[in-house]
Design a protein around this motif. Structure first.
Motif, short mmCIF file in Angstrom:
data_model
loop_
_atom_site.label_atom_id
_atom_site.label_comp_id
_atom_site.label_asym_id
_atom_site.label_seq_id
_atom_site.Cartn_x
_atom_site.Cartn_y
_atom_site.Cartn_z
N PRO A 14 0.82 -1.22 0.00
CA PRO A 14 0.00 0.00 0.00
C PRO A 14 0.85 1.27 0.00
N THR A 15 0.31 2.35 -0.57
CA THR A 15 1.00 3.63 -0.51
C THR A 15 0.82 4.19 0.90
N TYR A 16 -0.41 4.53 1.25
CA TYR A 16 -0.73 5.00 2.60
C TYR A 16 -1.57 3.94 3.30
N THR A 17 -1.42 3.82 4.62
CA THR A 17 -2.17 2.78 5.34
C THR A 17 -3.67 2.95 5.16
N GLY A 18 -4.11 4.22 5.12
CA GLY A 18 -5.55 4.43 5.05
C GLY A 18 -6.02 4.74 3.64
N LEU A 37 3.66 -5.20 3.83
CA LEU A 37 3.85 -3.85 4.40
C LEU A 37 5.31 -3.43 4.39
N SER A 38 6.19 -4.42 4.47
CA SER A 38 7.60 -4.10 4.60
C SER A 38 8.38 -4.71 3.43
N PRO A 39 9.32 -4.00 2.85
CA PRO A 39 9.67 -2.60 3.13
C PRO A 39 8.53 -1.64 2.76
N ALA A 40 8.39 -0.60 3.57
CA ALA A 40 7.28 0.33 3.37
C ALA A 40 7.48 1.13 2.09
N TRP A 41 6.38 1.33 1.40
CA TRP A 41 6.40 2.09 0.15
C TRP A 41 6.99 3.47 0.38
N THR A 42 7.75 3.92 -0.58
CA THR A 42 8.27 5.29 -0.52
C THR A 42 8.11 5.92 -1.90
N LEU A 53 -8.07 9.18 8.25
CA LEU A 53 -7.91 7.99 7.39
C LEU A 53 -6.62 7.24 7.72
N GLY A 89 -6.42 3.54 9.07
CA GLY A 89 -5.59 2.59 8.34
C GLY A 89 -4.63 1.86 9.27
N ALA A 94 6.99 -4.12 10.78
CA ALA A 94 6.50 -3.72 9.45
C ALA A 94 5.39 -2.67 9.58
N GLU A 150 7.01 0.60 10.59
CA GLU A 150 7.76 1.16 9.46
C GLU A 150 6.81 1.88 8.51
N LYS A 151 5.64 1.26 8.33
CA LYS A 151 4.65 1.84 7.43
C LYS A 151 4.05 3.11 8.02
N LYS A 195 6.00 7.01 9.08
CA LYS A 195 6.19 8.07 8.09
C LYS A 195 4.98 9.01 8.07
N GLU A 196 3.80 8.41 8.15
CA GLU A 196 2.59 9.22 8.17
C GLU A 196 2.51 10.01 9.47
#
Ligand SMILES: [Zn+2]
Lengths: 161, 256
Positions: free
Chosen positions: A46-50, A79-84, B50, B54, B129, B132-133, B136-137
């Motif tokens: 995913p780009t953003y979690t939400g 989820l890992s590595p997290a999208w950047t 959101l 998430g 994980a 890590e996700k 950033k947010e």
């Protein structure tokens, strides 16, 4: 049986519903494609979690592969590595700019973000650097809102993540 | 109880606490949708909502897997009663005015930011994980609410007063964020989660730094209300859940 490259070509035809000029490949959310005797295995992140577009994107990938006659596939989300935003391809960045969205300027947010460090962003319309950030949060999770003082137009900036 | 079972049970408890805290705060923020003071802020608040929801989905999904009873994130969110919610009580407090919302957001986000940063070193792969996700947010959220507090604190007499009132009113709920459950000790030993005392120190430093810049006084320690992780909540959570869970309670299994 399709090759890995063909699958990637098909995925180039699946677009981000919120930034419809970017394919899921340009966006860098396709982490892995494997083709073996059991079928095609696709790993996305995913780009953003939400991000509400993620479910739509997965459905769109399903629809595209089915349309291409591929039925034996699975899609896994990691989820890992997290999208950047670093994973957005150069081609993707060019398309973003053409579309009027300033592409991300540097990599992931870090402590510098907390200490008042805001990079100058170029207006995607007129190229001026006389721009001002209005809000970190724009029309979608991935964008920030800027305004250009030279051409007086507001614009979206694809913020770094 | 074997070690692995004890670790799983403690971790489940920890995940529900994190998942519930993010979910409840996300829901609270969503109440601002269409009511923001300016359009940009309306959009920012709902963006943050959101992200929080998430993050909550990730924690609750993992909690459901660990629990092993076939509960999905939705079952855990919509079908648990108030006594089974483990969120910290700060996040269930009413929005109040904009200064109150931003102060509540800041006090929680500063905590969440340091906790997630520490969880980047967790020995648990999944927890790492998720951190890590979402960290950033969270960095963007922290920047955003800090900016607002500095503007409000240094703004007019009225905005300064409201910001000071906000921290004075919310302070009694802050200790609750750092409450440890019995099983946490085991998780700390296994290096799955950090020592809470460390997070508290980092949080305290961030709060002091931003409030100083905002010319807002850090309140004196006085009575602290606690109990969120044990299911002891203020009266506000029940009303929030009644609204959030209505559809699934009235029409069990309803889907979009
Ligand atoms: Zn311009």
């Amino acid at each position: 049986m399709e090759t890995r490259e063909q699958i990637f070509d098909y995925l180039q035809e699946v677009f981000d519903p919120e930034v419809p000029v970017l394919s899921v490949v340009d966006l860098g959310i396709i982490r892995k494609v494997e083709v073996d005797a059991e079928g095609t295995h696709i790993t996305i992140t995913p780009t953003y979690t939400g991000c509400p577009a993620m479910n739509v994107i997965e459905e769109d990938i399903r629809a595209k592969l089915t349309e291409k006659g591929i039925n034996n596939f699975d899609i896994k989300t990691i989820l890992s590595p997290a999208w950047t935003t670093d994973w957005i391809s150069d081609e993707g960045k060019r398309k973003l700019k053409e579309y009027g969205i300033a592409p991300p300027e540097r990599s992931s947010p870090d402590k510098s973000l907390l200490s008042n460090h805001i990079k100058t962003i170029k207006c995607p319309r007129c190229g001026s650097t006389d721009t001002e950030m209005r809000s970190f949060f724009g029309s979608t999770a991935c964008k920030a809102l800027y305004v250009c003082h030279a051409c007086k137009e507001p614009f979206d900036y694809f913020k770094c993540l | 109880m074997s070690d692995a079972t004890a670790v799983n049970k403690s971790l489940l408890n920890y995940l529900l606490w994190l998942g519930d805290s993010n979910l409840v705060l996300g829901h609270r923020l969503s109440e601002w949708c269409g009511h923001g003071p300016i359009l940009e802020e309306d959009i920012a608040i709902t963006n943050i909502a959101l992200d929080l929801i998430g993050a909550s989905r990730l924690y609750l999904t993992y909690a459901g897997e660990l629990e092993g009873k076939g509960h999905t994130e939705d079952d855990l969110a919509y079908l648990r009663d108030v006594m089974n919610y483990k969120n910290c009580i700060l996040v269930e407090q009413l929005n109040g005015d904009f200064a109150n919302t931003m102060m509540r957001q800041f006090l929680f986000t500063a905590f969440s930011y340091h906790l997630q940063t520490a969880l980047l070193n967790s020995t648990n792969e999944q927890l790492r994980a998720i951190a890590e996700k979402s960290v950033k947010e969270t960095t963007y959220h922290l920047r955003h609410c800090s900016d607002w507090l500095i503007r409000l604190g240094g703004g007019t007499e009225e905005s300064h007063k409201r910001t000071q009132d906000a921290v004075d009113n919310l302070w009694m709920f802050t200790d609750d964020m750092f409450e440890v459950a019995e099983g946490d000790k085991l998780l700390v030993t296994e290096k799955i989660v950090p020592e809470m005392a460390t997070i508290y120190k980092q949080w305290e430093a961030t709060v002091k730094q931003v409030l100083d810049e905002a010319t807002i006084k850090v309140p004196q320690r006085s009575y602290m209300m606690k109990g969120g992780r044990k299911g002891i909540h203020t009266e506000h959570l029940g009303f929030l859940l009644a609204e959030m869970q209505f559809m699934q309670r009235a029409y069990p299994g309803a889907k979009w």
